[in-house]
Every structure is written in structure tokens, then in C-alpha cells.
Design a protein around this motif. Sequence first.
Motif, PDB file in Angstrom:
ATOM      1  N   MET A  25       0.844  -1.180   0.000  1.00  0.00           N
ATOM      2  CA  MET A  25       0.000   0.000   0.000  1.00  0.00           C
ATOM      3  C   MET A  25       0.889   1.243   0.000  1.00  0.00           C
ATOM      4  O   MET A  25       1.880   1.314   0.722  1.00  0.00           O
ATOM      5  N   ARG A  26       0.522   2.206  -0.776  1.00  0.00           N
ATOM      6  CA  ARG A  26       1.290   3.450  -0.854  1.00  0.00           C
ATOM      7  C   ARG A  26       1.110   4.258   0.418  1.00  0.00           C
ATOM      8  O   ARG A  26       0.058   4.232   1.041  1.00  0.00           O
ATOM      9  N   GLU A  27       2.132   4.997   0.767  1.00  0.00           N
ATOM     10  CA  GLU A  27       2.120   5.810   1.986  1.00  0.00           C
ATOM     11  C   GLU A  27       1.482   7.179   1.705  1.00  0.00           C
ATOM     12  O   GLU A  27       2.146   8.212   1.764  1.00  0.00           O
ATOM     13  N   ILE A  28       0.207   7.163   1.413  1.00  0.00           N
ATOM     14  CA  ILE A  28      -0.525   8.377   1.045  1.00  0.00           C
ATOM     15  C   ILE A  28      -0.517   9.392   2.175  1.00  0.00           C
ATOM     16  O   ILE A  28      -0.304  10.588   1.959  1.00  0.00           O
ATOM     17  N   LEU A  29      -0.734   8.944   3.401  1.00  0.00           N
ATOM     18  CA  LEU A  29      -0.782   9.881   4.521  1.00  0.00           C
ATOM     19  C   LEU A  29       0.574  10.524   4.791  1.00  0.00           C
ATOM     20  O   LEU A  29       0.637  11.655   5.277  1.00  0.00           O
ATOM     21  N   ARG A  30       1.661   9.834   4.467  1.00  0.00           N
ATOM     22  CA  ARG A  30       2.983  10.456   4.592  1.00  0.00           C
ATOM     23  C   ARG A  30       3.089  11.630   3.624  1.00  0.00           C
ATOM     24  O   ARG A  30       3.634  12.677   3.962  1.00  0.00           O
ATOM     25  N   GLU A  31       2.593  11.428   2.416  1.00  0.00           N
ATOM     26  CA  GLU A  31       2.605  12.507   1.419  1.00  0.00           C
ATOM     27  C   GLU A  31       1.756  13.680   1.891  1.00  0.00           C
ATOM     28  O   GLU A  31       2.174  14.841   1.822  1.00  0.00           O
ATOM     29  N   VAL A  32       0.566  13.386   2.389  1.00  0.00           N
ATOM     30  CA  VAL A  32      -0.323  14.435   2.899  1.00  0.00           C
ATOM     31  C   VAL A  32       0.355  15.172   4.049  1.00  0.00           C
ATOM     32  O   VAL A  32       0.326  16.401   4.112  1.00  0.00           O
ATOM     33  N   LEU A  73      -9.604  15.269  -6.793  1.00  0.00           N
ATOM     34  CA  LEU A  73      -8.738  15.288  -5.614  1.00  0.00           C
ATOM     35  C   LEU A  73      -9.486  15.827  -4.408  1.00  0.00           C
ATOM     36  O   LEU A  73      -9.406  15.261  -3.308  1.00  0.00           O
ATOM     37  N   PHE A  74     -10.218  16.916  -4.592  1.00  0.00           N
ATOM     38  CA  PHE A  74     -10.987  17.523  -3.505  1.00  0.00           C
ATOM     39  C   PHE A  74     -11.962  16.509  -2.904  1.00  0.00           C
ATOM     40  O   PHE A  74     -12.010  16.328  -1.682  1.00  0.00           O
ATOM     41  N   HIS A  75     -12.707  15.831  -3.746  1.00  0.00           N
ATOM     42  CA  HIS A  75     -13.695  14.867  -3.251  1.00  0.00           C
ATOM     43  C   HIS A  75     -13.038  13.646  -2.597  1.00  0.00           C
ATOM     44  O   HIS A  75     -13.526  13.147  -1.574  1.00  0.00           O
ATOM     45  N   LEU A  76     -11.921  13.196  -3.151  1.00  0.00           N
ATOM     46  CA  LEU A  76     -11.211  12.066  -2.541  1.00  0.00           C
ATOM     47  C   LEU A  76     -10.657  12.446  -1.166  1.00  0.00           C
ATOM     48  O   LEU A  76     -10.759  11.662  -0.210  1.00  0.00           O
ATOM     49  N   LEU A  77     -10.093  13.652  -1.061  1.00  0.00           N
ATOM     50  CA  LEU A  77      -9.569  14.092   0.236  1.00  0.00           C
ATOM     51  C   LEU A  77     -10.693  14.289   1.252  1.00  0.00           C
ATOM     52  O   LEU A  77     -10.506  14.006   2.436  1.00  0.00           O
ATOM     53  N   GLN A  78     -11.850  14.742   0.810  1.00  0.00           N
ATOM     54  CA  GLN A  78     -12.995  14.844   1.719  1.00  0.00           C
ATOM     55  C   GLN A  78     -13.380  13.466   2.248  1.00  0.00           C
ATOM     56  O   GLN A  78     -13.686  13.318   3.430  1.00  0.00           O
ATOM     57  N   ARG A  79     -13.337  12.465   1.383  1.00  0.00           N
ATOM     58  CA  ARG A  79     -13.653  11.098   1.820  1.00  0.00           C
ATOM     59  C   ARG A  79     -12.627  10.611   2.842  1.00  0.00           C
ATOM     60  O   ARG A  79     -12.986   9.996   3.853  1.00  0.00           O
ATOM     61  N   VAL A  80     -11.351  10.899   2.586  1.00  0.00           N
ATOM     62  CA  VAL A  80     -10.293  10.512   3.527  1.00  0.00           C
ATOM     63  C   VAL A  80     -10.544  11.197   4.870  1.00  0.00           C
ATOM     64  O   VAL A  80     -10.482  10.556   5.926  1.00  0.00           O
ATOM     65  N   ARG A  81     -10.833  12.499   4.837  1.00  0.00           N
ATOM     66  CA  ARG A  81     -11.093  13.243   6.079  1.00  0.00           C
ATOM     67  C   ARG A  81     -12.266  12.641   6.840  1.00  0.00           C
ATOM     68  O   ARG A  81     -12.194  12.439   8.056  1.00  0.00           O
ATOM     69  N   ARG A  82     -13.345  12.344   6.145  1.00  0.00           N
ATOM     70  CA  ARG A  82     -14.517  11.762   6.829  1.00  0.00           C
ATOM     71  C   ARG A  82     -14.170  10.417   7.460  1.00  0.00           C
ATOM     72  O   ARG A  82     -14.618  10.106   8.565  1.00  0.00           O
ATOM     73  N   ASN A  83     -13.361   9.606   6.767  1.00  0.00           N
ATOM     74  CA  ASN A  83     -12.931   8.321   7.336  1.00  0.00           C
ATOM     75  C   ASN A  83     -12.126   8.539   8.611  1.00  0.00           C
ATOM     76  O   ASN A  83     -12.332   7.860   9.621  1.00  0.00           O
ATOM     77  N   VAL A  84     -11.195   9.473   8.561  1.00  0.00           N
ATOM     78  CA  VAL A  84     -10.327   9.749   9.711  1.00  0.00           C
ATOM     79  C   VAL A  84     -11.128  10.362  10.855  1.00  0.00           C
ATOM     80  O   VAL A  84     -10.858  10.078  12.029  1.00  0.00           O
ATOM     81  N   GLU A  85     -12.115  11.190  10.543  1.00  0.00           N
ATOM     82  CA  GLU A  85     -12.931  11.826  11.580  1.00  0.00           C
ATOM     83  C   GLU A  85     -13.606  10.813  12.495  1.00  0.00           C
ATOM     84  O   GLU A  85     -13.773  11.069  13.684  1.00  0.00           O
ATOM     85  N   VAL A  86     -13.965   9.661  11.953  1.00  0.00           N
ATOM     86  CA  VAL A  86     -14.595   8.619  12.768  1.00  0.00           C
ATOM     87  C   VAL A  86     -13.643   8.195  13.878  1.00  0.00           C
ATOM     88  O   VAL A  86     -14.012   8.150  15.055  1.00  0.00           O
TER      89      VAL A  86
END
Length: 150
Positions: free
Chosen positions: A1-8, A124-137
Motif C-alpha cells: 500500500m502506498r504511503e498516502i498519509l505520509r505525502e499528505v 482530488l478535492f472529493h477524494l480528500l474529503q472522503r479521507v477526512r470523513r474516514n479519519v474523523e470517525v
Amino acid sequence: MREILREVGMIARALDSISNIEFKEIDLTKGQYLYLVRIHENPGIIQEKLAEMIKVDRTTAARAIQKLELQGLVEKKDDETNKKIKRLYTTDKGAQAYPFLKREGDYSNAVALAGFTEEEEETLFHLLQRVRRNVEVDWEHVKKGNKRDY
């Protein structure tokens, strides 16, 4: 799995570092600009909602707001119906700083998205919103004193 959160994280830290250097001229230190911008864009917001919006704990928000008050950039006012509630507003001095902060944010956004099509930006905006919503949980879960199950 790519380290997406490291990039963010690298993107966020780089932009935060740039902002901290550039905002020294208006006496804003580490992350205070986030609070000032959100208060200006949401006049009358309460501290708890602001902390939730920025994703920090109440104590961190309280310290940052107190510093902004001492600098004369933000003020607290009593709620008209419930005197226990304090609403946050930018002062004239804080409002004067906002256009500079907004320009920097717009510029950083433009630099970060250079070469992207409108469709790519939207995706990108919509994908990052999805990531944020996942993390918010998890953020809400841990904030309430719970542990995540790895």
C-alpha cells in the motif's frame, strides 16, 4: 500500500512551515493563522466548534485563542441568549490581517495544484474529503478516550 498519509503530512508540514515564516511579519506564530482565518470566515463561532473544525483538542484551541486575544486580533463576546457562551470574532486588527492570509492560502493552493485540470482538482478535492470523513470517525472515537483496534 502506498504511503498516502505520509505525502499528505509532508505537504501539510511544508505549507505550515512556509506560513509560519511568512506570517512572522504580522506576529502570527505556529498555526495561529488557522484560527484567525476560521474565526473571520465564521463570525460568532464558539470555541468548541472551532476546535472541532480545525481538529484540535479544546486546550490547544483555548491557548491559541488566548494568544490571539492578547495580540488584539480576536475578541470574545457574550451570546445574546446564553451568557455562559462566548462567541469569537475578529477585531478590526484581525480583519485587516485576513486579506493577507487569504492571499497566501489562495497562492499556496494554486502552487500545489499547478498543472492539474479542473476535473483533477475536483476529483482530488472529493477524494480528500472522503479521507477526512474516514479519519474523523477515529478522531471522534479517540477524542472520547477510546483506543483504536489495530
